[in-house]
Design an enzyme around this catalytic site. Structure first.
Site, PDB file in Angstrom:
ATOM      1  CB  ALA A  64      -0.918  -0.005   1.216  1.00  0.00           C
ATOM      2  N   GLY A 107      -0.172  -4.886   1.160  1.00  0.00           N
ATOM      3  CA  GLY A 107      -1.447  -4.854   0.466  1.00  0.00           C
ATOM      4  C   GLY A 107      -1.390  -5.511  -0.891  1.00  0.00           C
ATOM      5  CD  GLU A 110      -3.487  -7.647   3.631  1.00  0.00           C
ATOM      6  OE1 GLU A 110      -4.084  -8.082   4.627  1.00  0.00           O
ATOM      7  OE2 GLU A 110      -3.188  -6.444   3.479  1.00  0.00           O
ATOM      8  CD  GLU A 130       1.103  -5.835   5.829  1.00  0.00           C
ATOM      9  OE1 GLU A 130       0.343  -5.814   4.856  1.00  0.00           O
ATOM     10  OE2 GLU A 130       1.874  -6.795   6.079  1.00  0.00           O
TER      11      GLU A 130
END
Length: 245
Positions: A64, A107, A110, A130
């Site tokens: 992200a 992200g 994911e 993370e």
């Protein structure tokens, strides 16, 4: 066709190919990309087709956008900004494929986990770093990764910072196939070609049943009953029997 700022979208009769298109940022997933992917999902919900996701350049998605994450607070987390998108991708009616090369981190990982099947190159690195940034992988990794690779391996990734390279991703079943760099899109399209030869409603109901929690024998029976009454089933079985003759 809509022009997107962070995506390159190619629509075909049986599939939509979406390329994350921020190569200078290793295709980091920002708010604009989230919004544009929601638009793609809306199209696929209205007109179900197969989905192929990939990244521009050497990497799928390096994570992200950290600058945006740093600015987010409690209310943003409770809104599930990334998780809601990835869950929506996971619920799309027809199969979804991620063609992954290079980094699929945070992200980005994911997003790949949310797809039904993953094909990767020998350069792939799946990871969720993370906790090193003071947060957790909260966009689906905690419930998708254990289902994909088992709880033990998932904890190695989510807690231990372990990165799954190509060999580990194949060994744990996270990916279907490892291919040479630059050939993952060709491999993904071959898979989609094979999937596209199946009956769309059979694919849709199979995905729904597989993704439903728990055991559901009566749901299986009902779905099969629906399929048994379709013209598609009769036509396909007739053609099969005629070929055997």
């Amino acid at each position: 066709m809509t022009t997107f700022a962070t995506l390159d979208v190619s629509e075909q009769p049986d599939r939509v190919v979406v390329t994350l298109d921020r190569p200078a940022q290793r295709n980091a997933i920002n708010a604009e990309m989230i919004g544009e992917l929601h638009e793609v999902c809306a199209r696929l919900e209205a007109e179900p087709r197969l989905l192929l996701l990939t990244g521009r350049g050497d990497h799928f998605a390096g994570g992200a956008d950290i600058a945006e994450l740093q600015a987010r607070g409690r209310d943003d987390a409770l809104a599930g900004i990334n998780r809601n998108l990835f869950d929506r991708i996971g619920r799309l009616p027809l199969p979804t494929i991620a063609a992954v090369s290079g980094f699929a981190l945070g992200g980005g990982a994911e997003l790949a986990y949310a797809c039904d099947i993953r094909i990767a190159t020998s350069t792939v690195k799946f990871g969720n770093p993370e906790p090193g940034l003071g947060i957790m992988a909260a966009a689906g990794a905690s419930y998708r990764l254990p289902q994909l690779v088992g709880t033990s391996v998932a904890k190695q990734v989510l807690l231990g910072g372990h990165v799954l390279d190509a060999d580990a991703a194949l060994r744990t079943g996270l990916v279907l196939e490892i291919v040479d760099p630059g050939t993952h899109m060709e491999a993904a399209h071959r898979l989609l070609d094979r999937i596209a030869r199946s009956a769309p409603l059979a694919l849709r109901l199979t995905k729904t049943i597989v993704d439903a929690p728990g055991t559901h024998p009566f749901a299986d029976d009902i779905a099969q009953a629906v399929l048994f009454e379709t013209d598609d089933k009769q036509d396909r079985m007739t053609a099969f029997l005629e070929r055997k003759r």
